[in-house]
Write a protein that holds these residues in place. Structure first.
Motif, PDB file in Angstrom:
ATOM      1  N   ASN A   1       0.819  -1.215   0.000  1.00 24.66           N
ATOM      2  CA  ASN A   1       0.000   0.000   0.000  1.00 24.66           C
ATOM      3  C   ASN A   1       0.851   1.263   0.000  1.00 24.66           C
ATOM      4  O   ASN A   1       0.649   2.164  -0.811  1.00 24.66           O
ATOM      5  CB  ASN A   1      -0.937  -0.003   1.217  1.00 24.66           C
TER       6      ASN A   1
ATOM      7  N   ILE B   1       3.047   1.548  -3.374  1.00 25.49           N
ATOM      8  CA  ILE B   1       2.269   1.852  -4.579  1.00 25.49           C
ATOM      9  C   ILE B   1       1.732   3.277  -4.527  1.00 25.49           C
ATOM     10  O   ILE B   1       1.783   4.008  -5.524  1.00 25.49           O
ATOM     11  CB  ILE B   1       1.113   0.849  -4.759  1.00 25.49           C
ATOM     12  N   THR B   2       1.242   3.703  -3.368  1.00 23.14           N
ATOM     13  CA  THR B   2       0.716   5.062  -3.239  1.00 23.14           C
ATOM     14  C   THR B   2       1.795   6.093  -3.525  1.00 23.14           C
ATOM     15  O   THR B   2       1.580   7.051  -4.283  1.00 23.14           O
ATOM     16  CB  THR B   2       0.143   5.281  -1.822  1.00 23.14           C
TER      17      THR B   2
ATOM     18  N   CYS C   1       0.712  -7.166  -5.723  1.00 19.00           N
ATOM     19  CA  CYS C   1      -0.164  -6.150  -5.131  1.00 19.00           C
ATOM     20  C   CYS C   1      -1.614  -6.432  -5.548  1.00 19.00           C
ATOM     21  O   CYS C   1      -1.882  -7.324  -6.352  1.00 19.00           O
ATOM     22  CB  CYS C   1       0.269  -4.747  -5.559  1.00 19.00           C
TER      23      CYS C   1
ATOM     24  N   GLN D   1      -4.754  -1.767  -7.029  1.00 20.44           N
ATOM     25  CA  GLN D   1      -3.477  -1.062  -7.146  1.00 20.44           C
ATOM     26  C   GLN D   1      -2.910  -1.191  -8.556  1.00 20.44           C
ATOM     27  O   GLN D   1      -2.339  -0.237  -9.095  1.00 20.44           O
ATOM     28  CB  GLN D   1      -2.495  -1.610  -6.105  1.00 20.44           C
TER      29      GLN D   1
ATOM     30  N   ASP E   1      -4.707   1.289 -10.599  1.00 25.91           N
ATOM     31  CA  ASP E   1      -4.217   2.642 -10.335  1.00 25.91           C
ATOM     32  C   ASP E   1      -2.923   2.918 -11.093  1.00 25.91           C
ATOM     33  O   ASP E   1      -2.710   4.026 -11.606  1.00 25.91           O
ATOM     34  CB  ASP E   1      -3.979   2.832  -8.834  1.00 25.91           C
TER      35      ASP E   1
END
Length: 648
Positions: A354, A357-358, A405, A409, A412
């Motif tokens: 998380n 990736i963010t 992931c 994700q 995204d």
């Protein structure tokens, strides 16, 4: 600034004595000659666009004069080795200060970039070749080190570490890791200690004396805006900007792995230790003992670790997590963190991605914003190059590791590339993604990640990467009879989805689904071609011709996302698909039959080298040469502009 930079290149008070029980290598490297061919090989990798050093000798001069200079330079370099003397002008460095962050008036917030003599670096490259070959031939470098090692990379080490973590979690266990921070590692290498280690590695005689000359009496000055500081002595550290510096640092830190009981991995100065936890108390005791060993090593060799920046993390998916005793490093208690960025990837305690990736997607969107600002000023080719060089690497670094992931994700991440494709082509938001990718001959990032995993597995299976990662592949059982697919790899039993979707198990499943003609390819390049038959090509380069705004209008016609009434009506953006002439305003109608543009059609589309059809006006004619197709495309551009149909 120069005073601050030089103070960083110092060591604490040197001890009088060195260890007496330090292991010695059985082999010896006393000297070697440098041939004209060695010089030519070294010059072949020189970048002629690089800046020159204090002696103002340009790398371009060395590149263009190689045939004439190779012989005299080989004589000079060989004489330098035999006489154990490294010329003083080659020890001088011009330092350019590069601003990092925070207060710009604080010299500590600048990174020094050193420019050395190009001739001196050329000799270093010749010495590096012989030294590296000696080190590798005699297995003198620890296999735990991945930095600056030919064939190794950060991704290899990350894949290995994360595989260990996932496998342990799959078995219902925890992994406790410590990531150590060394302060100014390259700047504070103790010269006498380094020469001592070189001696014990078998580098002796004239060559050892040459290294002593190479390291001693170095000077640097800060150069900025046509102004320079006075020269200042550099008393410690491996020379910044040098060819030999990284290898010398690896040899200096090489023995840090001795007497370590937990798993240890090095990437240059990045030191990580981890242990699979069977019992929290026992595991903590082992790591604490290893931390004491590392601390004692650092005191012996004057390496400064920073306990306040050293972090520990416990990787676990347990619902009821056991208590773990504290870890101590130099009497400082290490607080467990939930995330740690190691070698460019943010590892989280729950083994998910998380945070990484963010952060990665946010950085990519920021760079894409810069790309968007050039949407109408740069042409399609430039925008595509900028995306491939500056945005896509952010989305793909370490992708073989984090490809497990979540699907959200992955969506995204893909959204960034889709938006980049829209910017490059000029397509609108309601353009079909498959058509958009086909226009650019671009693959979805999901497909590219699968290919990256297969490529790494191919290298592992063919021993093209270091042994530590090759050994992860399960051994196939012995059979007395030939199998249908002898290149198949045994599957890995997985209890959790986390491990099942991680690199090695998922890559093996994909590998076993490939035909033997693919898995038996002889080279990496041929393997890549076989798993990606639709690789990029320049067969439609003519579609990149013309002015940028005309390219966009033409592309939108190709992708059925133009402002023609049929395209707009199909997306429910207007009520009627009819043209002002009364017919449905399709691309075919607009280009070939609309009576509103008959004169323009006669002027621009009547004398083409092919019979006008929708296909060849939009995509070119496969029977025409690239030059003739470019003529067709440019005439279509003129037609689009002349009709003023899309005039804003």
């Amino acid at each position: 600034m120069n005073t601050v930079f030089c103070k960083q290149a110092t060591v604490d008070s040197e001890p009088d004595d060195l260890p007496t029980n330090f292991p010695c290598a059985d082999s010896r490297l006393l000297s070697f000659a440098i041939s004209p061919q060695d010089v030519k090989d070294a010059v072949s990798v020189v970048d002629p666009s690089k800046a020159c050093g204090p002696d103002m000798i340009s790398p371009k001069l060395l590149k263009e004069g190689c045939d004439v200079l190779a012989n005299p330079l080989s004589i000079i370099f060989s004489k330098s080795i035999s006489s154990s003397y490294f010329p003083a002008p080659w020890k001088l460095a011009n330092v350019s200060p590069i601003y990092k962050k925070s207060d710009p008036t604080d010299p500590q917030n600048y990174r020094p970039i050193s420019l050395l003599s190009c001739v001196g670096k050329l000799m270093e490259r010749c010495v590096h070749k012989n030294l590296y070959n000696y080190i590798t031939a005699n297995n003198l470098l620890t296999h735990h080190q991945s930095g600056f090692i030919r064939g190794d990379s950060t991704v290899n080490q990350l894949a290995y570490i994360y595989n260990d973590i996932c496998r342990a979690v799959d078995d219902g266990k925890e992994v406790r890791a410590v990531f150590c921070d060394i302060s100014k590692a390259f700047d504070r290498v103790w010269h006498r200690g380094l020469l001592f280690k070189l001696d014990h590695l078998g580098i002796q005689g004239n060559l050892l004396s040459w290294f002593k000359s190479y390291l001693s009496a170095r000077k640097q000055r800060v150069v900025y805006a046509n102004t320079s500081s006075s020269w200042c002595n550099v008393s410690a550290g491996v020379p910044q900007g040098s060819i030999l510096g990284p290898l010398l640092f690896l040899l200096y830190i090489n023995d840090i792995v001795s007497h370590i009981n937990s798993n240890i991995k090095l990437f240059a100065d990045d030191t990580s230790m981890y242990i699979i936890v069977n019992d929290p108390t026992d595991s903590t005791a082992i790591i604490n003992q290893d931390l004491d060993t590392v601390l004692n090593w650092s005191h012996t060799w004057l390496v400064s670790f920073n306990p306040s920046k050293t972090e520990t993390i416990i990787f676990s998916r347990k619902s009821n997590k056991p208590d773990h005793p504290d870890l101590l490093f130099n009497n400082v208690c290490l607080n467990p963190v939930s995330d740690h960025k190691h070698l460019g990837l943010t590892l989280s305690k729950d083994c998910k991605w998380n945070s990484h990736i963010t952060s990665m997607v946010n950085k990519a969107w920021a760079r894409l914003g810069c790309l968007r600002s050039f949407k109408y000023t740069l042409n399609k080719s430039c925008l595509e190059t900028l995306y491939i060089m500056f945005v896509r690497p952010l989305l793909e670094y370490g992708d073989v590791v984090w490809d497990n992931c979540t699907e959200q994700q992955k969506s995204d991440i893909e959204a960034v590339q889709i938006d980049a494709a829209r910017i490059i082509t000029g397509a609108t938001k309601y353009c079909n993604t498959a058509s958009l990718y086909a226009e650019l001959n671009m693959q979805p990032l999901t497909d590219r990640r699968k290919q990256h995993k297969l490529t790494l597995l191919f290298k592992m299976k063919n021993n093209l990467v270091p042994n530590y990662i090759c050994n992860l592949i399960p051994n196939a059982p012995d059979h007395r009879y030939p199998l249908r697919n002898q290149n198949a790899i045994p599957l890995i039993a997985c209890k959790t989805q986390l491990y099942k979707s991680s690199f090695l198990p998922s890559a093996i499943r994909s590998w076993n689904s490939l035909p033997s003609t693919v898995t038996s390819q002889p080279t990496v390049s041929s393997f890549k071609r076989s798993i990606n038959p639709n690789r990029r090509n320049n067969s439609n380069a003519y579609l990149y011709a013309g002015l940028r705004k005309n390219q966009i209008l033409h592309t939108r016609l190709r992708l059925s996302c133009s402002s023609l009434n049929h395209d707009l009506h199909r997306r429910s953006l207007i009520d009627s698909p009819l043209c002002s002439c009364g017919h449905i305003e399709t691309v075919s109608h607009y280009l070939l039959s609309c009576t509103n543009y008959s004169a323009h059609r006669t002027n621009y589309l009547s004398n083409l080298p092919c019979v006008p059809t929708v296909a060849n006006l939009l995509f070119g004619d496969e029977h025409l040469s690239s030059d003739l197709n470019e003529q067709v495309i440019l005439q279509v551009h003129k037609y689009i502009v002349a009709t003023r149909r899309f005039k804003q």
